[in-house]
Design a protein around this motif. Structure first.
Motif, PDB file in Angstrom:
ATOM      1  N   TYR A 164     -58.202  37.031 -39.293  1.00  0.00           N
ATOM      2  CA  TYR A 164     -57.218  38.056 -39.638  1.00  0.00           C
ATOM      3  C   TYR A 164     -57.629  38.904 -40.855  1.00  0.00           C
ATOM      4  CZ  TYR A 164     -54.609  35.512 -36.195  1.00  0.00           C
ATOM      5  OH  TYR A 164     -54.243  34.911 -35.016  1.00  0.00           O
ATOM      6  N   CYS A 165     -58.911  38.961 -41.117  1.00  0.00           N
ATOM      7  CA  CYS A 165     -59.444  39.939 -42.078  1.00  0.00           C
ATOM      8  C   CYS A 165     -59.759  41.204 -41.276  1.00  0.00           C
ATOM      9  CB  CYS A 165     -60.686  39.390 -42.777  1.00  0.00           C
ATOM     10  SG  CYS A 165     -60.353  37.949 -43.812  1.00  0.00           S
ATOM     11  N   LYS A 166     -58.747  41.969 -41.005  1.00  0.00           N
ATOM     12  CA  LYS A 166     -58.838  43.045 -40.011  1.00  0.00           C
ATOM     13  C   LYS A 166     -59.661  44.239 -40.479  1.00  0.00           C
ATOM     14  CE  LYS A 166     -54.407  41.756 -37.965  1.00  0.00           C
ATOM     15  NZ  LYS A 166     -53.057  42.220 -37.561  1.00  0.00           N
ATOM     16  N   GLN A 167     -59.871  44.391 -41.787  1.00  0.00           N
ATOM     17  CA  GLN A 167     -60.637  45.524 -42.292  1.00  0.00           C
ATOM     18  C   GLN A 167     -62.113  45.189 -42.505  1.00  0.00           C
ATOM     19  OE1 GLN A 167     -59.273  48.553 -42.591  1.00  0.00           O
ATOM     20  NE2 GLN A 167     -57.399  47.617 -41.783  1.00  0.00           N
ATOM     21  N   SER A 175     -55.091  34.873 -47.931  1.00  0.00           N
ATOM     22  CA  SER A 175     -53.922  35.705 -48.223  1.00  0.00           C
ATOM     23  C   SER A 175     -53.970  36.356 -49.596  1.00  0.00           C
ATOM     24  CB  SER A 175     -52.627  34.881 -48.059  1.00  0.00           C
ATOM     25  OG  SER A 175     -52.485  34.441 -46.733  1.00  0.00           O
ATOM     26  N   THR A 189     -56.354  41.030 -45.880  1.00  0.00           N
ATOM     27  CA  THR A 189     -56.289  42.255 -45.066  1.00  0.00           C
ATOM     28  C   THR A 189     -57.057  43.427 -45.655  1.00  0.00           C
ATOM     29  OG1 THR A 189     -54.178  42.746 -46.136  1.00  0.00           O
ATOM     30  CG2 THR A 189     -54.106  41.597 -44.026  1.00  0.00           C
ATOM     31  N   ARG A 190     -57.476  43.349 -46.953  1.00  0.00           N
ATOM     32  CA  ARG A 190     -58.244  44.437 -47.558  1.00  0.00           C
ATOM     33  C   ARG A 190     -59.713  44.084 -47.731  1.00  0.00           C
ATOM     34  NH1 ARG A 190     -54.750  47.489 -52.285  1.00  0.00           N
ATOM     35  NH2 ARG A 190     -52.928  48.018 -51.009  1.00  0.00           N
ATOM     36  N   CYS A 227     -59.525  39.470 -35.800  1.00  0.00           N
ATOM     37  CA  CYS A 227     -60.368  40.393 -36.566  1.00  0.00           C
ATOM     38  C   CYS A 227     -60.576  41.726 -35.857  1.00  0.00           C
ATOM     39  CB  CYS A 227     -61.725  39.747 -36.850  1.00  0.00           C
ATOM     40  SG  CYS A 227     -61.643  38.419 -38.073  1.00  0.00           S
ATOM     41  N   LYS A 273     -54.243  39.535 -50.894  1.00  0.00           N
ATOM     42  CA  LYS A 273     -54.113  40.859 -50.284  1.00  0.00           C
ATOM     43  C   LYS A 273     -54.907  41.935 -51.027  1.00  0.00           C
ATOM     44  CE  LYS A 273     -51.120  39.315 -47.262  1.00  0.00           C
ATOM     45  NZ  LYS A 273     -51.461  39.215 -45.823  1.00  0.00           N
ATOM     46  N   ASN A 329     -56.696  35.962 -43.616  1.00  0.00           N
ATOM     47  CA  ASN A 329     -55.616  36.921 -43.846  1.00  0.00           C
ATOM     48  C   ASN A 329     -55.800  37.724 -45.137  1.00  0.00           C
ATOM     49  OD1 ASN A 329     -53.237  38.155 -42.967  1.00  0.00           O
ATOM     50  ND2 ASN A 329     -51.972  36.811 -44.232  1.00  0.00           N
TER      51      ASN A 329
END
Length: 983
Positions: free
Chosen positions: A746-749, A699, A724-725, A771, A701, A722
């Motif tokens: 959840y590291c979507k990028q 987390s 996300t960047r 992901c 961010k 998590n």
């Protein structure tokens, strides 16, 4: 799960029997078929009140037989007292002690007449005892009975009132008939018998004829129904050729003693000899010859008593061994804590076949280490673990003591809920608190709740401390205090890594705590500790200095930690300190308090430090150099200060922080300039993190990259959930050859993983949930299928994605293909949760993941089980929960032991190979009306509440019986609804 009236006996010495005489005798806690008493004793006080009848009464009471005995020593009046007449009619049976002067008492004769009338009209059981008199003398009114009746006749004839004389004549006729009738009954003659053995036979006869052991449990027991049935089944399993031992395990105050005593009272009469030895640890610890006294009691219970006093424990052990070898016995040994106690009370020669022994203890591995298990013929051993009450049972128990009913008074619901939550199902705590709060108002309750955690010398705490005091080494005691203060809820592997770096022996220490139920391991591998046990551990730390927290070794209370740092009182004695400013915000009314780093400068021995959401000013070189575990959630800087001493760190947790990179350099040339600027700020003088094994940056961010892994070659766990960047992970991760877990959920990028990860040989778990692996990336379509197959070969990976097939039908998302090439072949657990992956997204072959045991595909829009799953030859757990489009589950691998799925309307068929071994099938219904359907390859599928216990036992699923009784009528309440056997 506790007998309320006897709960406090666990950890203290108390008796559950009521002794002494009264005209109302012993009032039972519950009636049977409307009767108030089990037995009415009719006897001539002059003959036997202080001898035989007294011993018989005591034996009946000890055997849990509710007995009426009149305490009038002098008979007055001519007619039978009304209370005696009432007691006879309220009893199920009568024992008539026909002694030498019995017939001289008109009361006794009137009792006899009424008792025999009850025998005819109410099926009243009558047991005559001919106490040193001949049955013939009673029947023919000879000897003392003849003399007594002659005197009664003289009294009748001397009566001048005609009406009274007529009444006496009628009475005499009834008396004579009653003496004849009672003499003709099958009775017990004491002539030539030892009174102790004679009384024992009478008690067993009463137990058998009255079926006392079948009495309804009633309101005395709460939450122990299953445990009683379990032990009853064990006692009656027909094992007449073996000796069986049952160990009842659990933490102090959980109800072990109460359960054992209750079952002993129900079934002890069914054995040749029996004995219940209570409070063994307390007696042995509190008295010099305590163990000798316990041996004497056990020996006298199961063998003939001797007037010779023995002062040698080995002699008593020999006597006990000889006694238990000759007769079928039932023993209860309560609260065993050492091998010496076991060996002294059980010996090593074995028991008579058919014997049963129940042992209660707070130490799991103690029993099978005793001498009895070192013989050629070992006894059969089973265990029963008591884990406390469920919430509804806790409410009932607390209400019963606080309100004398099963429900709370109006207005008390809120405080009652808080207390139930605090006690966490601990029976002793519920009883003690309930009794202390009886007839108190809500305000008093609220004050009690506020003061609970400050309580230091309660009865409950003292009971729990017995387990702590039984720890043999300082290492184990320190370990317990460390965990109680800092590690509850922490992953076991992480906690052990940190504690080992703090010079704590965890190899033997953790098992020792587990064996004493001071610690448990949750299903997610987290360290768990009952709240009351945790508070007991913290109490031990407070004892180091109650009023001066800075003099303690460990500080976990945020208020105290803040005060010590604010006042800069910390010294070298401190080993661990925790401060979370968010826990203090309410107390500080939102005020912002900044602390200075030099407050830590004198804490030279500090190894554990948590500073969550703490804003500190000053140089970080003031941080203690011996730190092993550092947690700084919400760290406010964008970089890690170069002066922060991290050479000895084994675990670093900087979750929820503002850092933008962690010792990493961007591989993308376009970002090189930005990275070079950052290098001016962070870690100009990089230090090798050679000891770091756990890194958690979840987390964060602002975190964009991870790199320079060569700086921490010992890394074992990388957790970056998590973020996300996060865009990339450096190829230098290949330097982390000890990596066992990678979590990038959840590291979507994150665009890619270094393929070199697939070459790491020790990665067992890889988590890639959420992901977006299901999204097509056309720029990566040149990747081959082999890389995708490799993805399936890694067993410990969790991927959650959203799949989009906008490009063409059946396309395999390139991101999944790319990630699959980065999956280590050593994986044991793989999770691909919430990744929007369709069935077509998976490769055809997962065989490269040859070690995979757990596969999680939850939350993906698959319509059938992917074909690649069938190529996993070691998978044991397969989960497809919340797959809303799932229609078909067909031929899962033969090795699957646990299958989980959700019962959606779309589900049409589940097919198993008939060659499969038995498995546990869990489905989670989404409606209040469970759907029933046939499953190919299954014998039967039904709601678990409908499965008979004998079926579960036949399948070997004994542990599920405990869960079965807690499943309600609402199928969504329990989660686990269906249990099936595959053939």
């Amino acid at each position: 799960m506790v007998i309320l009236s006897e709960l406090l006996s666990e950890g203290t010495s108390s008796s559950s029997s009521t002794r002494g005489y009264s005209s109302s005798a012993r009032v039972p806690p519950s009636s049977t078929d409307g009767y108030r008493y089990d037995v009415f004793l009719s006897f001539r006080g002059l003959d036997t009140r202080l001898s035989f009848t007294n011993y018989l009464y005591e034996a009946l009471i000890d055997a849990n037989i509710n007995t009426f005995l009149d305490d009038e020593k002098i008979e007055t009046g001519e007619d039978l007292k009304p209370e005696l007449e009432t007691a006879i009619k309220a009893s199920r049976a009568s024992i008539i002690v026909l002694s030498e002067n019995y017939a001289s008492s008109t009361w006794c004769l009137d009792e006899l007449v009424l008792i025999l009338e009850q025998r005819i009209t109410s099926n009243h059981i009558v047991i005559p005892i001919f106490y040193h008199v001949e049955p013939t003398h009673v029947r023919k009114q000879q000897s003392s009975f003849g003399d007594a009746m002659a005197k009664h006749k003289q009294t009748m004839e001397a009566e001048t009132n005609a009406d009274k004389r007529s009444q006496l004549a009628q009475k005499m006729d009834r008396w004579i008939k009653a003496l004849v009738d009672v003499a003709n009954l099958k009775g017990n003659d004491i002539k030539g018998r030892l009174e102790t053995e004679f009384i024992e036979e009478i008690v067993k006869d009463i137990h058998h004829r009255l079926h006392v052991h079948l009495r309804c449990v009633g309101p005395q027991l709460i939450g122990m129904e299953y445990d009683i049935k379990f032990i009853t089944s064990w006692l009656k399993d027909g094992s007449s050729h073996t000796t069986d031992i049952l160990t009842i395990l659990g933490m102090g105050g959980i109800g072990k003693t109460s359960l054992a005593k209750h079952v002993y009272g129900l079934y002890s009469h069914e054995f040749d000899k029996s004995s219940c030895i209570e409070d063994i640890s307390r007696v042995c610890d509190g008295k010099f010859n305590g163990l000798l006294d316990l041996q004497e009691k056990l020996s006298s219970d199961i063998s003939k008593t001797s007037s010779v006093k023995v002062h040698d424990a080995s002699v008593y052990t020999s006597k006990i061994e000889n006694a238990i070898a000759r007769k079928r016995v039932f023993l209860v040994l309560d609260d065993i804590s050492t091998l010496d106690q076991l060996d002294a009370l059980l010996g090593s020669k074995g028991f008579h076949p058919g014997s049963k022994i129940i042992i209660t203890t707070k130490e799991r591995r103690l029993i099978e280490r005793c001498a009895l298990f070192k013989t050629d013929i070992k006894p059969k051993h089973r265990e029963l673990l008591l884990q406390g009450l469920h919430e509804t049972q806790s409410w009932e128990l607390l209400c019963l003591h606080a309100f004398k009913c099963n429900y709370p008074k109006t207005g008390y619901e809120g405080v009652l809920y808080k207390l139930v939550k605090y006690c966490q199902g601990h029976p002793l705590a519920l009883v003690v608190l309930g009794k202390s709060l009886y007839d108190r108002d809500v305000t008093y309750w609220e004050g009690c709740i506020e003061g609970l955690k400050k309580e230091t010398d309660s009865h409950v705490n003292n009971v729990l401390r017995m387990s702590f005091n039984s720890l043999q080494s300082k290492n184990d005691k320190d370990l317990f205090k460390y965990i109680a203060c800092f590690f509850v809820g922490i992953d076991r592997d992480v906690a052990e890594t940190i504690l080992q770096a703090c010079n704590i022996n965890i190899r033997s220490g953790i098992p020792n705590l587990l064996d004493r139920f001071l610690l448990s391991i949750g299903w997610k591998n987290e360290l768990k500790m009952h709240q009351l046990v945790q508070e007991m551990g913290r109490f031990e730390v407070r004892q180091e200095s109650h009023d001066k927290p800075w003099k303690r070794s460990l500080l976990w209370c945020h208020e105290e930690s803040f005060r010590v740092l604010k006042q800069k009182k910390g010294k070298g004695n401190l080993v661990g300190l925790a401060l979370n400013m968010r826990m203090l915000e309410k107390e500080m009314l939102g005020a912002s308090y900044k602390l200075k780093t030099n407050a830590l400068s004198k804490m030279d021995n500090l190894m554990l430090l948590q500073l969550n959401y703490v804003h500190m000013n000053g140089s970080y070189e003031n941080f203690p150099p011996e730190l092993r575990g550092l947690c700084m959630h919400g760290f406010h800087l964008k970089y890690i200060p170069s002066e922060l001493p991290m050479e000895n760190l084994v675990a670093l947790d900087m979750s929820y922080s503002n850092i933008e990179s962690f010792i990493g350099c961007y591989r993308n040339p376009q970002r090189l300039e930005k990275r070079q600027k950052l290098d001016g700020l962070c870690l100009k003088n990089k230090r090798l993190l050679g000891s770091l094994k756990v890194l958690n940056l979840s987390s964060c961010k602002q975190l964009c990259s991870l790199g320079d892994f060569n700086q921490f070659p010992a890394l074992e766990r990388l957790i970056v959930r998590n973020c996300t960047r996060l865009l990339e992970v450096s190829e230098s991760i290949e330097q982390c050859v000890e990596l066992a877990l990678i979590d990038l959920s959840y590291c979507k990028q994150l665009k890619n993983l270094p393929r070199i990860i697939g070459m790491l040989k020790k990665v067992k778990t890889m988590l890639l949930d959420g992901c977006n692996l299901g999204e097509s990336q056309t720029e990566d379509t040149n990747l081959d299928m082999d890389s995708l197959d490799m993805c399936n070969a890694n067993k410990n990976i969790s991927i959650s994605t959203r799949t989009s097939f906008s490009t063409f039908v059946g396309a395999i998302p390139s991101r999944l293909k790319f990630f699959s090439s980065s999956l280590p072949r050593s994986l044991v657990r793989l999770s691909l949760v919430n990744n929007n992956l369709s069935t077509e997204s998976f490769p055809m072959d997962f065989s490269s993941l040859s070690l995979l045991k757990e596969l999680y595909l939850d939350g993906n829009p698959i319509h059938s089980m992917p074909n690649c799953v069938r190529t996993l030859h070691r998978v044991e757990i397969l989960s497809m929960l919340n797959c809303n489009k799932l229609k078909l589950v067909e031929h899962p691998p033969h090795t699957v032991k646990i299958l989980l799925y959700s019962d959606h309307e779309s589900l049409e068929k589940v097919v198993f190979d008939p060659k499969m071994s038995p498995l546990m099938l869990f489905y989670f219904p989404r409606s209040y009306t469970p759907r029933s359907y046939e499953i190919e390859g299954m014998v039967k599928i039904q709601a678990m509440v409908g499965v008979e216990e004998k079926v579960l036992r036949s399948l070997g699923w004994i542990n599920l019986l405990h869960n079965k009784r807690n499943v309600g009528n609402n199928p969504t309440e329990s989660g686990m609804q269906v249990l099936s056997n595959v053939i």
